[in-house]
Design a protein around this motif. Structure first.
Motif, PDB file in Angstrom:
ATOM      1  N   HIS A 320      -6.963  53.754  28.167  1.00  0.00           N
ATOM      2  CA  HIS A 320      -5.566  53.746  28.693  1.00  0.00           C
ATOM      3  C   HIS A 320      -4.422  53.571  27.698  1.00  0.00           C
ATOM      4  O   HIS A 320      -4.619  52.411  26.995  1.00  0.00           O
ATOM      5  CB  HIS A 320      -5.258  52.810  29.794  1.00  0.00           C
ATOM      6  N   LEU A 321      -3.892  54.715  27.329  1.00  0.00           N
ATOM      7  CA  LEU A 321      -2.852  54.372  26.117  1.00  0.00           C
ATOM      8  C   LEU A 321      -1.283  54.585  26.646  1.00  0.00           C
ATOM      9  O   LEU A 321      -0.921  55.727  27.303  1.00  0.00           O
ATOM     10  CB  LEU A 321      -3.164  55.576  25.086  1.00  0.00           C
ATOM     11  N   ARG A 322      -0.741  53.502  26.545  1.00  0.00           N
ATOM     12  CA  ARG A 322       0.653  53.441  27.034  1.00  0.00           C
ATOM     13  C   ARG A 322       1.693  53.776  25.696  1.00  0.00           C
ATOM     14  O   ARG A 322       1.547  52.772  24.954  1.00  0.00           O
ATOM     15  CB  ARG A 322       0.983  52.054  27.763  1.00  0.00           C
ATOM     16  N   ILE A 323       2.451  54.728  25.880  1.00  0.00           N
ATOM     17  CA  ILE A 323       3.603  55.028  24.803  1.00  0.00           C
ATOM     18  C   ILE A 323       4.854  54.675  25.495  1.00  0.00           C
ATOM     19  O   ILE A 323       5.319  55.077  26.265  1.00  0.00           O
ATOM     20  CB  ILE A 323       3.366  56.415  24.400  1.00  0.00           C
ATOM     21  N   PHE A 324       5.462  53.430  25.204  1.00  0.00           N
ATOM     22  CA  PHE A 324       6.440  52.936  25.727  1.00  0.00           C
ATOM     23  C   PHE A 324       7.835  53.632  25.022  1.00  0.00           C
ATOM     24  O   PHE A 324       9.150  53.831  25.746  1.00  0.00           O
ATOM     25  CB  PHE A 324       6.708  51.320  25.354  1.00  0.00           C
ATOM     26  N   THR A 325       7.740  54.227  23.735  1.00  0.00           N
ATOM     27  CA  THR A 325       9.076  54.936  23.325  1.00  0.00           C
ATOM     28  C   THR A 325       8.599  55.684  22.065  1.00  0.00           C
ATOM     29  O   THR A 325       7.432  55.616  21.512  1.00  0.00           O
ATOM     30  CB  THR A 325      10.048  53.808  22.695  1.00  0.00           C
ATOM     31  N   PHE A 326       9.479  56.766  21.912  1.00  0.00           N
ATOM     32  CA  PHE A 326       9.362  57.503  20.893  1.00  0.00           C
ATOM     33  C   PHE A 326      10.522  57.357  19.669  1.00  0.00           C
ATOM     34  O   PHE A 326      10.479  57.868  18.910  1.00  0.00           O
ATOM     35  CB  PHE A 326       9.283  59.058  21.239  1.00  0.00           C
ATOM     36  N   SER A 327      11.264  56.106  19.931  1.00  0.00           N
ATOM     37  CA  SER A 327      12.152  55.800  19.167  1.00  0.00           C
ATOM     38  C   SER A 327      11.514  55.012  17.799  1.00  0.00           C
ATOM     39  O   SER A 327      11.379  53.746  17.831  1.00  0.00           O
ATOM     40  CB  SER A 327      13.112  54.912  19.898  1.00  0.00           C
ATOM     41  N   VAL A 328      11.353  55.658  16.826  1.00  0.00           N
ATOM     42  CA  VAL A 328      10.647  55.032  15.669  1.00  0.00           C
ATOM     43  C   VAL A 328      11.566  55.836  14.499  1.00  0.00           C
ATOM     44  O   VAL A 328      11.764  56.688  14.556  1.00  0.00           O
ATOM     45  CB  VAL A 328       9.214  55.523  15.626  1.00  0.00           C
ATOM     46  N   ASP A 329      11.556  55.038  13.518  1.00  0.00           N
ATOM     47  CA  ASP A 329      11.968  55.652  12.282  1.00  0.00           C
ATOM     48  C   ASP A 329      11.194  55.983  11.016  1.00  0.00           C
ATOM     49  O   ASP A 329      11.626  56.317  10.193  1.00  0.00           O
ATOM     50  CB  ASP A 329      13.131  54.547  11.728  1.00  0.00           C
ATOM     51  N   ASP A 330       9.917  55.661  11.272  1.00  0.00           N
ATOM     52  CA  ASP A 330       8.801  55.673  10.216  1.00  0.00           C
ATOM     53  C   ASP A 330       7.893  56.710  10.790  1.00  0.00           C
ATOM     54  O   ASP A 330       6.891  56.137  11.685  1.00  0.00           O
ATOM     55  CB  ASP A 330       8.061  54.407   9.890  1.00  0.00           C
ATOM     56  N   LEU A 331       7.941  57.922  11.043  1.00  0.00           N
ATOM     57  CA  LEU A 331       7.046  58.835  11.494  1.00  0.00           C
ATOM     58  C   LEU A 331       5.474  58.857  11.289  1.00  0.00           C
ATOM     59  O   LEU A 331       4.636  58.882  12.033  1.00  0.00           O
ATOM     60  CB  LEU A 331       7.608  60.381  11.435  1.00  0.00           C
ATOM     61  N   GLU A 332       5.323  58.880   9.791  1.00  0.00           N
ATOM     62  CA  GLU A 332       4.125  58.526   9.255  1.00  0.00           C
ATOM     63  C   GLU A 332       3.321  57.414   9.767  1.00  0.00           C
ATOM     64  O   GLU A 332       2.228  57.489  10.460  1.00  0.00           O
ATOM     65  CB  GLU A 332       4.145  58.580   7.641  1.00  0.00           C
ATOM     66  N   ALA A 333       3.968  56.293   9.826  1.00  0.00           N
ATOM     67  CA  ALA A 333       3.420  54.992  10.315  1.00  0.00           C
ATOM     68  C   ALA A 333       3.002  55.297  11.920  1.00  0.00           C
ATOM     69  O   ALA A 333       2.124  54.752  12.405  1.00  0.00           O
ATOM     70  CB  ALA A 333       4.369  53.860  10.274  1.00  0.00           C
ATOM     71  N   TYR A 334       3.973  55.866  12.587  1.00  0.00           N
ATOM     72  CA  TYR A 334       3.542  56.032  13.973  1.00  0.00           C
ATOM     73  C   TYR A 334       2.516  57.233  14.097  1.00  0.00           C
ATOM     74  O   TYR A 334       1.538  56.692  14.983  1.00  0.00           O
ATOM     75  CB  TYR A 334       4.982  56.582  14.801  1.00  0.00           C
ATOM     76  N   VAL A 335       2.504  57.925  13.486  1.00  0.00           N
ATOM     77  CA  VAL A 335       1.305  58.885  13.703  1.00  0.00           C
ATOM     78  C   VAL A 335       0.044  58.198  13.302  1.00  0.00           C
ATOM     79  O   VAL A 335      -1.179  58.440  13.849  1.00  0.00           O
ATOM     80  CB  VAL A 335       1.411  60.153  13.065  1.00  0.00           C
ATOM     81  N   ARG A 336       0.225  57.490  12.043  1.00  0.00           N
ATOM     82  CA  ARG A 336      -1.165  56.686  11.503  1.00  0.00           C
ATOM     83  C   ARG A 336      -1.688  55.949  12.351  1.00  0.00           C
ATOM     84  O   ARG A 336      -2.785  55.642  12.873  1.00  0.00           O
ATOM     85  CB  ARG A 336      -0.754  55.908  10.340  1.00  0.00           C
ATOM     86  N   GLU A 337      -0.885  55.319  13.095  1.00  0.00           N
ATOM     87  CA  GLU A 337      -1.202  53.971  14.399  1.00  0.00           C
ATOM     88  C   GLU A 337      -1.743  54.808  15.513  1.00  0.00           C
ATOM     89  O   GLU A 337      -2.571  54.322  16.215  1.00  0.00           O
ATOM     90  CB  GLU A 337      -0.137  53.195  14.549  1.00  0.00           C
ATOM     91  N   LEU A 338      -1.035  55.797  16.018  1.00  0.00           N
ATOM     92  CA  LEU A 338      -1.625  56.528  16.899  1.00  0.00           C
ATOM     93  C   LEU A 338      -3.175  57.101  16.880  1.00  0.00           C
ATOM     94  O   LEU A 338      -3.898  56.784  17.680  1.00  0.00           O
ATOM     95  CB  LEU A 338      -0.763  57.644  17.201  1.00  0.00           C
ATOM     96  N   LEU A 339      -3.209  57.618  15.763  1.00  0.00           N
ATOM     97  CA  LEU A 339      -4.553  58.112  15.423  1.00  0.00           C
ATOM     98  C   LEU A 339      -5.610  56.757  15.336  1.00  0.00           C
ATOM     99  O   LEU A 339      -6.948  56.970  15.862  1.00  0.00           O
ATOM    100  CB  LEU A 339      -4.746  58.771  14.039  1.00  0.00           C
ATOM    101  N   ARG A 340      -5.357  55.777  14.807  1.00  0.00           N
ATOM    102  CA  ARG A 340      -6.086  54.870  14.772  1.00  0.00           C
ATOM    103  C   ARG A 340      -6.771  54.130  16.075  1.00  0.00           C
ATOM    104  O   ARG A 340      -7.691  53.928  16.401  1.00  0.00           O
ATOM    105  CB  ARG A 340      -5.561  53.471  14.083  1.00  0.00           C
ATOM    106  N   LEU A 341      -5.544  54.046  17.294  1.00  0.00           N
ATOM    107  CA  LEU A 341      -5.780  53.630  18.334  1.00  0.00           C
ATOM    108  C   LEU A 341      -6.810  54.499  19.101  1.00  0.00           C
ATOM    109  O   LEU A 341      -7.551  54.247  19.904  1.00  0.00           O
ATOM    110  CB  LEU A 341      -4.421  53.519  19.023  1.00  0.00           C
ATOM    111  N   LEU A 342      -6.560  55.843  18.965  1.00  0.00           N
ATOM    112  CA  LEU A 342      -7.317  56.878  19.839  1.00  0.00           C
ATOM    113  C   LEU A 342      -8.765  56.921  19.234  1.00  0.00           C
ATOM    114  O   LEU A 342      -9.722  56.861  20.154  1.00  0.00           O
ATOM    115  CB  LEU A 342      -6.709  58.293  19.421  1.00  0.00           C
ATOM    116  N   SER A 343      -8.934  56.384  17.973  1.00  0.00           N
ATOM    117  CA  SER A 343     -10.217  56.357  17.625  1.00  0.00           C
ATOM    118  C   SER A 343     -10.916  55.224  18.002  1.00  0.00           C
ATOM    119  O   SER A 343     -12.370  55.293  18.220  1.00  0.00           O
ATOM    120  CB  SER A 343     -10.193  56.410  15.727  1.00  0.00           C
ATOM    121  N   LEU A 344     -10.362  54.337  18.573  1.00  0.00           N
ATOM    122  CA  LEU A 344     -10.842  52.933  19.186  1.00  0.00           C
ATOM    123  C   LEU A 344     -11.104  52.952  20.827  1.00  0.00           C
ATOM    124  O   LEU A 344     -11.883  52.133  21.188  1.00  0.00           O
ATOM    125  CB  LEU A 344     -10.037  51.906  18.695  1.00  0.00           C
ATOM    126  N   LEU A 345     -10.742  54.008  21.175  1.00  0.00           N
ATOM    127  CA  LEU A 345     -10.616  54.236  22.809  1.00  0.00           C
ATOM    128  C   LEU A 345     -11.754  54.878  23.256  1.00  0.00           C
ATOM    129  O   LEU A 345     -12.362  55.796  22.495  1.00  0.00           O
ATOM    130  CB  LEU A 345      -9.392  54.739  23.391  1.00  0.00           C
TER     131      LEU A 345
END
Length: 647
Positions: A320-345
Motif C-alpha cells: 500500500h503506497l500512499r502518495i499525499f502530494t506531488f508538490s516537491v522541489d527536488d524531482l530526482e530525490a522524489y523519484v529515487r525515494e519512490l523507486l526505493r519504496l517500491l523495491s521494498l513492497l
C-alpha cells in the motif's frame, strides 16, 4: 504568550504533542487576530482588481468553457467592481472584508480551484482551525458526519473519534456542510461537498475569508448515544510552509498543477493531527531513524510525500503506497525515494492510493507512471488560450532554459490569421523523461482516487487510466476535475520583467492571484478530451464506511485487495548476463509470459517463445552492447518490460 481572562489559552495548545507544541503556542483566537486586519487602502484595492482583470481576461485558459458551463461573466463583474471603486473615496469606501468577499466570489464563480484570489496580510500564510476533524461516510441510513481525529491535549465530555456530529451551531449538520460547500470552488458537486466537510474545521485564510462566527457550537452523540454539546473558539496560526516557491521564475514553478487550498489544508492537517509526521520529517533531515512507525510501515525520507506499508487482505498480502502530494522541489530525490519504496513492497500487487492529493509538480506525476507499465508513456498535451498577451509571453521565452515556451509560439502566431481559440497542444512533461526509467514494478496495480484528487493528480489518474495500467477504484464518482497548469501573478510578472510595457504590477501587502494558464488534454482512447470539469471516472466505486474512517481504511483496502487478487502478475527478470565469442547471452526468468522480444541498443535482435518461465537468449555481436530491453507478451499483449543497462 498571554490571552485575556475571558479567552484563556486552551489546554490542547498547552498540551500539544512535542513536535508541534511550540508552533501551536503562537496561535491566537480569531477575535484577537482580526484586530490587525483591514489595512488595504482604496488605491491598493484598485490595483488588485485591475490585475485580476488582466489575468482573467488575457491569461485564463478556461474562460470560454466556464462562461458556457456556469453562465458566469467574471470579467464583467470585475469591470463593474473597478467602476464602483472609481467613485469611492477613502472616507466612504466599504469595509475591507466586503472587498475580499467580492473578489473571492468572482474567482469562485468559475468553479476552478486553480484560479484563486489570495488574500493579503495578515491573512496570507495563516489557517483558522478547530481542534478536531470531521469526515463523511454513508450506510443504509444515508450520510453521517463523524469525528475522526482530535488534536492531542483536547478534551470534551464523551468527545472522541467515532462520535457523530448532529448539528453545527444549531444547523443540522448536512445542511451546514452544504452551506459551507456553496462558498467554495469545485468542478462537480462531490468535490464541493467534500471540501465543505473538510472546511468545517480547517480553513486556509490565504484563500478564504475567516469564519464569520468567532466560535462554533458542536452538537453530537457520544458513543453511548447520549446527546451532548460544547462550544469551541476558532483559532488562527501560521501554516506549515509550502514545499515549492511558485512565484519564482523556475522550471518547477512553470510546471505546477496544484490545488492550493488542498495543499494548504494538507499541511495544516499534518500540523494539527499528525505530529508524528512532523517528527519523522525532522528525523529525515537530520539523518536519524524515523520515530513512531506503525506496524508494517516502511521508513521514508519523504514522510510528507509518501507512506508505504504492507497490508493483509483476504486475497493476500499487498503493498500500500500512499502518495499525499506531488508538490516537491527536488524531482530526482522524489523519484529515487519512490523507486526505493517500491523495491521494498510486496511484488504480488500494489494498492496505489492518491486520495486527497491536490497535485503539485506535473513532472512528478507523469514521470511516476512509467514505473508501473510496460507501455511507453505519452504525457498529456497542454494548450494556451490565444490572446495578444499570452503570445507576447511565449515570444519572449522561446528557447528560455528555465521556461521554454517556443513550442506554442508558431500556433499562437497563426491564430491571428485563422481565429483559433487555443494554441497547438504540446506536452508539458518531456516525453524522454517520462520514459527514461521504464517499468520497475511488475505486480498488478490498482489506483484509489477521490473527489479531492486535483490538478497534477487528475493528470496522474487520467494517465493511469489512458495507458491501461490497472483498474481505478474511487471513493467518489469522479476526481476533482482540475485539468490545467497554473501560474501565479508574481510568476507572470517575473516572465515579463524588464519589459516596460508589461501589464503586471506588484500587488500590495502580499496579496496574490493564481490562474489556470494551460489546459490539459487526455491521451490514448480519450485523446483530446479536456480534464477540466470532467475529471477521471473510476472503474469501480467504494463508498467510505464507518469502519474505513475508524480502522485505517480497512474496508477500502480489503476491496482493493480483492481486485488485485483477481489480476495476474506478469514479470521479466534477467538473472545472468555474459558474453562469449562476441555474443551477448542473457538468462531470463519470467512469470506468466509466453513470448519474449529482445532489443539491444534500441534495435530488435531476438524473439523467442517462453515455455516454463526460463529462457536463454543469445545475441550475436552483442557483447559490446550498452543496454537491452526485454518485452514480455501474453497472448499477443505486451504485459511486462525490463530494461538492463550494461555500461
Amino acid at each position: 504568550m498571554t490571552e485575556t481572562a475571558d479567552r484563556p489559552i486552551p489546554d490542547f495548545v498547552r498540551n500539544a504533542a512535542e513536535p508541534v507544541r511550540e508552533h501551536l503556542a503562537a496561535s491566537t483566537d480569531l477575535a484577537t487576530f482580526l484586530k490587525g486586519a483591514g489595512t488595504l487602502t482604496l488605491e491598493e484595492r484598485r490595483v488588485v482588481a485591475a490585475q485580476a482583470l488582466v489575468l482573467l481576461e488575457q491569461n485564463y485558459v478556461h474562460l470560454p468553457l466556464k462562461a458556457a458551463m456556469y453562465a458566469v461573466n467574471p470579467v464583467q463583474r470585475l469591470r463593474l467592481l473597478i467602476h464602483r471603486m472609481e467613485r469611492q473615496t477613502p472616507q466612504d469606501m466599504p469595509p475591507e472584508w466586503t472587498f475580499h468577499s467580492e473578489m473571492s466570489e468572482i474567482f469562485h464563480s468559475v468553479r476552478d480551484l486553480h484560479t484563486n484570489y489570495l488574500l493579503p496580510e495578515p491573512f496570507a500564510g495563516k489557517i483558522a482551525f478547530l481542534p478536531f476533524l470531521v469526515e463523511r461516510y454513508t450506510d443504509e441510513q444515508g450520510a453521517h458526519f463523524m469525528v475522526t481525529h482530535v488534536s492531542g491535549g483536547f478534551s470534551a465530555t464523551g468527545f472522541e473519534p467515532g462520535v457523530e456530529i448532529t448539528h453545527w451551531s444549531g444547523t443540522p449538520i448536512a445542511q451546514a456542510v452544504d452551506l459551507v460547500a456553496a462558498r467554495f470552488a469545485g468542478s462537480n458537486p462531490e468535490a464541493r461537498r467534500s471540501r465543505g466537510v473538510e472546511s468545517l474545521t480547517v480553513r486556509p485564510l490565504r484563500l478564504h475569508l475567516p469564519p464569520f462566527e468567532e466560535w462554533v457550537t458542536i452538537s453530537y452523540l457520544d458513543k453511548n448515544g447520549t446527546p451532548r454539546e460544547f462550544r469551541e473558539n476558532w483559532r488562527v496560526v501560521d501554516n506549515r510552509p509550502p514545499a515549492v516557491d511558485a512565484d519564482a521564475v523556475t522550471t518547477v514553478a512553470a510546471a505546477q498543477g496544484l490545488d492550493l487550498e488542498g495543499d494548504e489544508i494538507s499541511r495544516a492537517k499534518v500540523l494539527l493531527f499528525a505530529p508524528r509526521v512532523v517528527a519523522q520529517a525532522r528525523a529525515a533531515v537530520a539523518g536519524e531513524p524515523a520515530p513512531d512507525l506503525r506496524a508494517g510501515e516502511i521508513a521514508t525520507t519523504l514522510p510528507e510525500v509518501f507512506r508505504a506499508k504492507e497490508v493483509q487482505t483476504s486475497a493476500g498480502t499487498f503493498g500500500h503506497l500512499r502518495i499525499f502530494t506531488f508538490s516537491v522541489d527536488d524531482l530526482e530525490a522524489y523519484v529515487r525515494e519512490l523507486l526505493r519504496l517500491l523495491s521494498l513492497l510486496p511484488d504480488r500487487g500494489l494498492i496505489l492510493d492518491v486520495r486527497d492529493n491536490g497535485g503539485g509538480l506535473v513532472f512528478a506525476a507523469e514521470f511516476a507512471l512509467q514505473l508501473f507499465t510496460p507501455r511507453r508513456i505519452t504525457p498529456e498535451p497542454v494548450q494556451f488560450i490565444n490572446t495578444p498577451l499570452n503570445l507576447r509571453i511565449c515570444r519572449k521565452h522561446q528557447g528560455d532554459p528555465q521556461v521554454d515556451l517556443g513550442a506554442w509560439t508558431p500556433s499562437m502566431d497563426q491564430a491571428v490569421e485563422i481565429g483559433a481559440v487555443f494554441s497547438g497542444a504540446f506536452p508539458l512533461s518531456p516525453e524522454d523523461g517520462a520514459n527514461a526509467i521504464g517499468q520497475q514494478y511488475f505486480g498488478p496495480v490498482v489506483l484509489i482516487t477521490n473527489a479531492r484528487c486535483y490538478s497534477a493528480t487528475d493528470i496522474f489518474a487520467a494517465g493511469f487510466q489512458d495507458h491501461g495500467i490497472g483498474p481505478v477504484l474511487g471513493t467518489d464518482q469522479t476526481t476533482g476535475a482540475g485539468g490545467a497548469n497554473v501560474w501565479t501573478q508574481d510568476f507572470l510578472a517575473g516572465l515579463m520583467a524588464g519589459d516596460p510595457s508589461s501589464p503586471y504590477v506588484r500587488l500590495p501587502k502580499r496579496a496574490g492571484m493564481r490562474v489556470a494558464i494551460r489546459r490539459t488534454l487526455r491521451v490514448g482512447g480519450n485523446s483530446g478530451t479536456p480534464v477540466e470539469d470532467l475529471g477521471v471516472t473510476p472503474d469501480e466505486l467504494h463508498r467510505m464506511t464507518r469502519n474505513d474512517l475508524l480502522q485505517d481504511n480497512a474496508d477500502l483496502l480489503e476491496r482493493a485487495g480483492r481486485i488485485l487478487g483477481g489480476l495476474t502478475r506478469h514479470a521479466v527478470a534477467v538473472t545472468d548476463v555474459s558474453s562469449q565469442n562476441g555474443s551477448l547471452r542473457l538468462k531470463v526468468k519470467s512469470t506468466n509470459i509466453d513470448r519474449l522480444d529482445v532489443y539491444v541498443d534500441q534495435r530488435p535482435r531476438a524473439s523467442v517463445d517462453v515455455m516454463d518461465g526460463q529462457v536463454e537468449v543469445t545475441v550475436p555481436g552483442g557483447a559490446a552492447a550498452r543496454s537491452a530491453r526485454l518485452e514480455g507478451f501474453a497472448d499477443g499483449r505486451l504485459v511486462a518490460c525490463r530494461t538492463e543497462q550494461f555500461q
